[in-house]
Motif scaffolding. Structure first.
Motif, PDB file in Angstrom:
ATOM      1  N   VAL A 196      -1.089 -79.127 -94.277  1.00 32.77           N
ATOM      2  CA  VAL A 196      -2.439 -79.384 -94.258  1.00 32.77           C
ATOM      3  C   VAL A 196      -2.697 -80.641 -95.258  1.00 32.77           C
ATOM      4  N   GLU A 202      -5.327 -82.791 -97.866  1.00 32.79           N
ATOM      5  CA  GLU A 202      -6.785 -82.792 -98.101  1.00 32.79           C
ATOM      6  C   GLU A 202      -7.011 -83.969 -99.106  1.00 32.79           C
ATOM      7  N   SER A 227      -0.855 -78.732 -98.295  1.00 31.56           N
ATOM      8  CA  SER A 227      -0.269 -77.321 -98.292  1.00 31.56           C
ATOM      9  C   SER A 227       0.736 -77.128 -97.173  1.00 31.56           C
ATOM     10  N   SER A 261     -20.818 -66.974 -86.588  1.00 29.96           N
ATOM     11  CA  SER A 261     -20.799 -67.715 -87.873  1.00 29.96           C
ATOM     12  C   SER A 261     -19.459 -68.097 -88.543  1.00 29.96           C
ATOM     13  N   LEU A 262     -18.652 -67.094 -88.493  1.00 29.45           N
ATOM     14  CA  LEU A 262     -17.254 -67.247 -89.005  1.00 29.45           C
ATOM     15  C   LEU A 262     -16.693 -68.035 -88.064  1.00 29.45           C
ATOM     16  N   ILE A 287     -17.933 -71.915 -88.775  1.00 25.50           N
ATOM     17  CA  ILE A 287     -17.590 -72.300 -90.000  1.00 25.50           C
ATOM     18  C   ILE A 287     -16.338 -72.370 -90.178  1.00 25.50           C
ATOM     19  N   LEU A 312     -14.286 -75.937 -90.717  1.00 20.34           N
ATOM     20  CA  LEU A 312     -13.736 -76.298 -92.095  1.00 20.34           C
ATOM     21  C   LEU A 312     -12.056 -76.318 -91.814  1.00 20.34           C
ATOM     22  N   GLY A 343      -8.548 -76.229 -92.334  1.00 24.30           N
ATOM     23  CA  GLY A 343      -7.566 -75.321 -92.975  1.00 24.30           C
ATOM     24  C   GLY A 343      -8.012 -73.858 -92.753  1.00 24.30           C
ATOM     25  N   ALA A 344      -9.380 -73.503 -92.462  1.00 24.91           N
ATOM     26  CA  ALA A 344      -9.521 -72.240 -92.393  1.00 24.91           C
ATOM     27  C   ALA A 344      -9.174 -71.405 -91.210  1.00 24.91           C
ATOM     28  N   THR A 397      -7.200 -69.292 -90.240  1.00 31.31           N
ATOM     29  CA  THR A 397      -7.202 -67.835 -90.065  1.00 31.31           C
ATOM     30  C   THR A 397      -8.652 -67.281 -89.644  1.00 31.31           C
ATOM     31  N   LEU A 398      -9.694 -67.831 -90.346  1.00 27.40           N
ATOM     32  CA  LEU A 398     -10.896 -67.616 -90.233  1.00 27.40           C
ATOM     33  C   LEU A 398     -11.337 -67.737 -88.571  1.00 27.40           C
ATOM     34  N   LEU A 421      -9.119 -65.543 -86.011  1.00 29.41           N
ATOM     35  CA  LEU A 421      -9.814 -64.094 -85.998  1.00 29.41           C
ATOM     36  C   LEU A 421     -11.076 -64.122 -85.481  1.00 29.41           C
ATOM     37  N   THR A 464       2.867 -72.867 -99.389  1.00 29.20           N
ATOM     38  CA  THR A 464       2.193 -73.297-100.503  1.00 29.20           C
ATOM     39  C   THR A 464       0.783 -73.780-100.407  1.00 29.20           C
ATOM     40  N   ALA A 489     -19.836 -68.373 -94.382  1.00 33.80           N
ATOM     41  CA  ALA A 489     -19.861 -67.808 -93.201  1.00 33.80           C
ATOM     42  C   ALA A 489     -20.499 -66.318 -93.160  1.00 33.80           C
TER      43      ALA A 489
END
Lengths: 345, 506
Positions: free
Chosen positions: A82, A84, A149, A283-284, A287, A291, A293-294, A296-297, A300, B296, B312
């Protein structure tokens, strides 16, 4: 929601008898639902729902069989980078070129954040003991002038996670079956577990159908869905148990009718709870997905979003009718049913 | 329940919550953030396949070995833990990722070396500070690189107090050691045994070598037996730390040594004997670790994930609040207050638990909290729906509120038991991110029940007892009920209340 309608309800003139009749006439099913006068024959129409459920399950199973699941690098092994806050301009093609220099030919490169970020995923880069992926990261950093990352996943990781998830699932199911059996009765435990199986199958089926990636987050989410689906089912059963406790051998209503009334009474709760549960998850999802890299969010949230929706309808459409069916196999309740039918005929 | 007791419930809850936050502010605490939220190196290691069954002791020793290495790496707050067969390593803010990976993934190195010279802990006491290596005290040294097996080295001898606990590293002695005489690969087994002696029983650690190791061991002990003093010692080195340096027994003949491929190290206690056996086994059966994951995370990405998660959660909370107000009006506003307090309690506990039990908040943990907003809202909804049912059934507002609480609380307990079970099972049986998720989910479930039994009950009860609020259209206490039902339910209630008020005025 029908806010205007309910606003009228609280207005002082609601005690005026003249307005009462008029309002009754214009009440929509939604308003009836919100004021607790919903009387949908859910249990009675369970045959129709059974067909719908069978079709949905059929599609899920077919999707699983034909398309299979699309597993993430956490299951198959691989690396993801990732990028950034890039300070230099670059294109996806340039990044791909850099990767090819390392011998990585089948990487997926996506440019995000208006060209200041990128997401790259690759199959397993050589030996995981090696330092290759960190070198690759360094090369990307040099090219873009940003922060990279790295996640490297060994091929056995997914197996380990899944193995543990399955063990957890078995333990959880045993505990829950025991709990429901003692708190309520075994028929409710059976109905709850069948409902649960349905929820998971439909969720996974949808994943297969659409081709969403299954990641460890999806596994977490599915475990959560189990909890949520059971929670919802248990709340419905709690109400049915309470209402059915008033049934005696001389009652003129059947268990099915009682269950149906209970279902109607908890309908607002079920709908509202689903909405309030799904709103934060949505909302999760939005967002997380927007966003960088999120991942995981969003992973899920997606599985939760689907699972919660399925879990809500199934606790009403599947769990309760199944329970009634099991219950009315019991001679005591079968007799009640006959008598109730005779009485209304 | 009387008005006074309802007030007490609210006050107790608010005071407790105030105390929690007072403590957080006074102690200037902030949540302990997981690596995915602050950046750093995170890895999960699994024993490589094809090594047969690896027992718990060896895994624990492996964790201890990795911890020693990470300490030498100088990471501020490392977190190394075993979960089943998996070893989880979290290193916040590590600069040299390649070094970190090399060090945590390396196999333990067991060596037997002859002691050449003993050096005191403080180099100031040392006359011969010829090599720079010899000059560094043990707490200044880095034990990371693998020394050349064919060269002399200076290593630290683990210092322990009378109870067997490690002394601070600056009090450790250092040993100048000869080249490796026997390597861990030649050791086949190590066992702690209780050996009968003429003067009672003694704990000892039995070592077994393969044929190659046996020959080398006989040779070196034969040589050592000709010497006296520190040089008669054979150092047992694991991962560059001298675990013990037992001297060769006086009855071993010079030039003959210890034959037969077995040896014995006398121990001072059972623990001592077992510890050495585990250390030897961990080094002798070099367990290969595979990286299950190696990540990392840059600090920017961590920061962004944190912001995204919090945003969120906040948006989720607001959306739910709007929905509750639309559905229940004033009662909904009270529910929003409950939600806010729910959020404050859960967040406060996450911060405090970070301090008390070292709980770290991860991205998955944030997701757990967000999911639990639904659980919290559900309690409010169950209560309010129940309340409406009770009013429809013809109860007065006040008794409806009380009856509804009893029934709704029972439902809440039943449902939350299932959720809590799910969270506990997930926490105990899962690895990696799942645990953080399960923890916050379980915590939120507990907070939900607690809040419901105290604040929600108190607030709703008090509102239902306040005639002005009951009649205020904005409170919505009378909405959601058909007019006939309302008329029936309120007629009696109103009359009674009006009567009561009149009496009060007189």
């Amino acid at each position: 929601m029908s806010n205007d309608k309910t606003n009228v309800d609280t207005a002082p003139e609601e005690f005026d008898a003249a307005t009462t009749g008029r309002r009754e006439d214009t009440d929509s099913p939604l308003a009836r639902l919100l004021t607790g006068r919903s009387n949908a024959d859910i249990v009675g129409s369970s045959r129709r729902w059974l067909i719908v459920t069978a079709v949905v399950l059929g599609i899920s199973l077919a999707a699983l069989a034909v398309r299979g699941l699309n597993f993430s690098i956490e299951f198959t092994g691989g690396s993801s980078f990732v990028e950034e806050g890039a300070t230099q301009t670059f294109t996806a093609a340039e990044l791909e070129e850099t990767l090819v220099e390392f011998g990585i030919t089948d990487a997926i490169v996506q440019i995000v954040d208006d060209g200041t970020g990128a997401q790259i995923s690759t199959p397993a880069i050589s030996d995981i003991e090696g330092v290759d992926d960190l070198e690759v990261a360094a090369a990307i950093e040099e090219q873009t002038g940003g922060d990279v990352s790295v996640s490297t996943i060994g091929p056995r990781w997914g197996e380990a996670v899944t193995g543990q998830a399955i063990r957890g699932l078995i333990v959880f199911l045993l505990l829950v079956i025991t709990y429901i059996t003692f708190r309520f009765e075994w028929r409710m435990a059976v109905s709850a577990v069948v409902t649960l199986a349905h929820d998971v199958l439909v969720t996974i089926g949808l994943y297969a159908l659409v081709g969403f990636t299954v990641s460890p987050s999806t596994v977490i989410a599915i475990l959560t869905i189990l909890g949520y689906s059971l929670y919802d089912t248990v709340v419905v059963f709690d109400r049915i148990t309470e209402d059915a406790s008033k049934l005696t051998s001389v009652s003129t209503v059947s268990y099915g009718e009682v269950a149906n009334t209970a279902l109607n009474q908890v309908l607002v709760r079920s709908v509202s709870t689903s909405i309030t549960s799904v709103l934060p998850v949505a909302s999760l999802l939005v967002i997380g997905a927007n966003l960088l890299g999120a991942a995981t969010l969003s992973d899920l949230a997606l599985a939760l979003f689907i699972g919660m929706t399925v879990g809500t309808y199934s606790s009403i459409i599947i769990a309760a009718p199944l329970l009634v069916w099991l219950k009315e196999k019991d001679p005591k309740f079968a007799e009640l049913k006959e008598r109730a039918a005779a009485g209304s005929a | 329940m009387s008005q006074g007791r309802l007030t007490t419930l609210i006050v107790v809850f608010l005071v407790t919550l105030g105390g929690l936050w007072g403590y957080i502010v006074a102690a200037d605490l902030s949540p302990r953030l997981g690596l995915d939220l602050q950046g750093g190196v995170s890895a999960n290691l699994l024993p490589a396949e094809g090594q047969g069954e690896i027992d718990e002791e060896i895994l624990d020793q492996t964790v201890a070995t990795i911890r020693e290495r990470v300490d030498a790496l100088g990471v501020a707050e490392p977190d190394i833990a075993r979960q089943g067969d998996t070893i989880q390593v979290q290193l916040p803010g590590v600069a040299d990722q390649e070094q970190a990976r090399e060090i945590i993934g390396r196999t333990a190195q067991l060596q037997f070396r002859q002691v050449v010279e003993e050096l005191p802990p403080d180099p100031g006491l040392l006359s011969d500070t010829a090599s720079e290596l010899a000059g560094a005290t043990c707490d200044e040294r880095s034990d990371l690189s693998i020394p050349d097996p064919d060269e002399e080295v200076v290593l630290c001898l683990r210092g322990t107090d009378a109870d067997g606990n490690d002394l601070p590293r600056d009090q450790w002695f250092r040993l100048r050691l000869g080249p490796v005489e026997v390597s861990g690969a030649d050791l086949t087994d190590a066992q702690a045994v209780l050996q009968p002696q003429t003067l009672g029983e003694v704990w000892q650690t039995n070592l077994e070598f393969n044929s190659e190791g046996a020959a080398a061991f006989a040779e070196i002990t034969g040589n050592l037996a000709c010497l006296q003093g520190p040089q008669r010692q054979l150092a047992i080195v694991l991962d560059n730390i001298v675990e013990q340096a037992p001297p060769v027994a006086q009855d071993v003949a010079c030039g003959v040594g210890i034959g037969g491929g077995t040896a014995v190290v006398q121990a001072t206690s059972e623990d001592d004997a077992r510890d050495l056996a585990i250390v030897l086994k961990a080094g002798a059966l070099p367990i290969q670790l595979d990286f299950g994951t190696f990540q990392t995370i840059s600090p920017t990405l961590g920061r962004d994930s944190l912001d995204a998660g919090l945003l969120a959660g906040l948006i989720g909370l607001v959306l739910v609040a709007v929905y509750l107000v639309l559905l229940y009006r004033g009662m909904g506003a009270a529910a929003v207050l409950e939600l806010i307090l729910f959020g404050a309690t859960v967040f406060g506990l996450i911060i405090a638990l970070g301090e008390w039990i070292g709980f770290t908040l991860t991205l998955a943990g944030i997701a757990g909290v967000i999911v639990s907003i639904g659980i919290a809202a559900d309690s409010s909804i169950i209560y309010r729906e129940r309340y409406r049912d009770e009013v429809r059934a013809g109860r007065t507002i006040r008794t409806a509120a009380d009856h509804a609480f009893d029934k709704a609380f029972r439902t809440n307990l039943t449902g939350n038991t299932v959720s809590f079970l799910a969270a506990v099972v997930l926490y105990l049986l899962a690895v990696g991110p799942v645990r953080g998720f399960a923890f916050t989910l379980g915590l939120s479930t507990l907070v939900d029940t607690l809040l419901f039994a105290t604040f929600t009950r108190g607030l709703f009860g008090l509102v239902a007892r306040n005639p002005k609020l009951v009649d205020a259209p904005l409170m919505g206490l009378r909405s959601g009920v058909t007019s006939e039902q309302l008329a029936a339910a309120t007629a009696g209630g109103r009359r009674r209340r009006k009567g009561g008020r009149k009496k009060g005025r007189k």
